[in-house]
Design an enzyme around this catalytic site. Sequence first.
Site, PDB file in Angstrom:
ATOM      1  N   ASN A 118      24.226  19.409  39.937  1.00 25.58           N
ATOM      2  CA  ASN A 118      23.094  19.723  39.053  1.00 25.58           C
ATOM      3  C   ASN A 118      22.424  21.045  39.437  1.00 25.58           C
ATOM      4  OD1 ASN A 118      23.540  17.248  37.925  1.00 25.58           O
ATOM      5  ND2 ASN A 118      21.741  16.248  38.820  1.00 25.58           N
TER       6      ASN A 118
ATOM      7  N   ASP B  92      27.212  14.989  40.988  1.00 26.77           N
ATOM      8  CA  ASP B  92      26.875  16.164  41.806  1.00 26.77           C
ATOM      9  C   ASP B  92      27.015  17.474  41.029  1.00 26.77           C
ATOM     10  OD1 ASP B  92      26.092  17.402  44.181  1.00 26.77           O
ATOM     11  OD2 ASP B  92      28.154  17.666  44.859  1.00 26.77           O
TER      12      ASP B  92
ATOM     13  N   ARG C  66      23.648  23.626  41.174  1.00 25.28           N
ATOM     14  CA  ARG C  66      24.489  24.802  40.927  1.00 25.28           C
ATOM     15  C   ARG C  66      24.588  25.109  39.432  1.00 25.28           C
ATOM     16  NH1 ARG C  66      29.210  22.547  44.176  1.00 25.28           N
ATOM     17  NH2 ARG C  66      27.794  20.753  44.204  1.00 25.28           N
ATOM     18  N   TRP C  67      24.608  24.053  38.643  1.00 27.63           N
ATOM     19  CA  TRP C  67      24.631  24.248  37.184  1.00 27.63           C
ATOM     20  C   TRP C  67      23.405  25.049  36.749  1.00 27.63           C
ATOM     21  CZ3 TRP C  67      21.319  22.972  33.202  1.00 27.63           C
ATOM     22  CH2 TRP C  67      21.845  22.997  31.899  1.00 27.63           C
TER      23      TRP C  67
ATOM     24  N   HIS D 256      18.730  18.821  37.120  1.00 28.06           N
ATOM     25  CA  HIS D 256      18.602  17.358  37.210  1.00 28.06           C
ATOM     26  C   HIS D 256      18.282  16.764  35.843  1.00 28.06           C
ATOM     27  CE1 HIS D 256      19.075  17.660  41.437  1.00 28.06           C
ATOM     28  NE2 HIS D 256      17.928  18.261  41.666  1.00 28.06           N
TER      29      HIS D 256
ATOM     30  N   SER E 138      20.575   9.829  47.409  1.00 30.33           N
ATOM     31  CA  SER E 138      21.112   9.244  48.643  1.00 30.33           C
ATOM     32  C   SER E 138      20.026   9.088  49.709  1.00 30.33           C
ATOM     33  CB  SER E 138      22.236  10.127  49.188  1.00 30.33           C
ATOM     34  OG  SER E 138      21.699  11.292  49.782  1.00 30.33           O
ATOM     35  N   THR E 139      20.348   8.334  50.748  1.00 33.47           N
ATOM     36  CA  THR E 139      19.410   8.190  51.872  1.00 33.47           C
ATOM     37  C   THR E 139      19.190   9.540  52.554  1.00 33.47           C
ATOM     38  OG1 THR E 139      21.326   7.431  53.173  1.00 33.47           O
ATOM     39  CG2 THR E 139      19.811   5.733  52.427  1.00 33.47           C
TER      40      THR E 139
ATOM     41  N   ASN F 144      19.104  12.472  50.774  1.00 26.64           N
ATOM     42  CA  ASN F 144      18.476  13.422  49.852  1.00 26.64           C
ATOM     43  C   ASN F 144      16.968  13.606  50.096  1.00 26.64           C
ATOM     44  OD1 ASN F 144      20.703  12.556  47.087  1.00 26.64           O
ATOM     45  ND2 ASN F 144      20.813  14.331  48.456  1.00 26.64           N
TER      46      ASN F 144
ATOM     47  N   ARG G 215      16.321  24.371  39.827  1.00 23.25           N
ATOM     48  CA  ARG G 215      17.213  23.231  40.100  1.00 23.25           C
ATOM     49  C   ARG G 215      16.821  21.989  39.299  1.00 23.25           C
ATOM     50  NH1 ARG G 215      20.491  23.025  44.503  1.00 23.25           N
ATOM     51  NH2 ARG G 215      20.076  20.784  44.634  1.00 23.25           N
TER      52      ARG G 215
END
Length: 235
Positions: A17, A15, A19-20, A32, A60-61, A63, A28
């Site tokens: 990615n 988790d 914000r980075w 990733h 995730s389901t 996302n 964004r």
Amino acid sequence: MDFSRLPRHIAVIMDGNGRWAKARGLPRTAGHAAGAETFRTIATYCREIGIEYLTVYAFSTENWKRPAQEVSAIMGLLKKYLLEAVRDMEKEKVRFVFFGDLTPLPPELRELCRAVQRDSAGFEGCQVNICINYGGRDELVRAAQIFAAECAAGKREPEELTEKALSGYLWSTGLPDPELVIRPGGEKRISNFLLWQSAYSEFYFADVNWPDFSKEELRRAIAAYQSRSRRFGGI
Ligand code: IPE
Ligand code: IPE
Ligand code: MG
């Protein structure tokens, strides 16, 4: 970190990615892409030090709620990563397994996942489980449905559903539970990851975002795990 007492199975919620990327004024999707590189580094390191199983949460389901453009960028990056994994397969000797229902993925990616799982099945380096369209609740619902269908067909009796039997219906069938679950990115929640398997896992939360997660961070997480007293309800 004590190399003689490593966990057999490490799980990671990759988790932070977005914000980075935001912190660097980047889109964004750049986060990733950077996260995929971190995954490669960490997976290779886990194999080198002798971790038997590494399970990573990639999508995730939940996302699917994200903007279509971000979802498709993530799917594109997964494809790119897997094509590179195919290229490096002979060298890395990693066994890839996918957790999650691949049906709703873009067909090309779905077929690639299946091919990678099939073609890497004989490797004995380290098993990397990639969770795509994975949700812990979805996994349990599916297990219940399969078992109920077997009962309805007269193949099974309801009393046969023990903890061990139920484990056998999960994507993680046959694997030891993760001793250590790592979540970078600063959030302190499980977000529907490995709900059943993490019943007695040790949790390690790191403030760094996943693209900044390093081998050193991993060693720190393992050292923290090694310093804990695991009681499993005993004393
Ligand atoms: C994790 O990073 C990757 C996926 C969930 C696919 P995020 O995209 O959730 O990054 P943050 O949490 O928004 O920073
Ligand atoms: C969990 O991260 C899912 C993955 C890392 C693939 P999220 O970013 O989706 O979780 P929440 O929304 O912060 O709980
Ligand atoms: Mg997130």
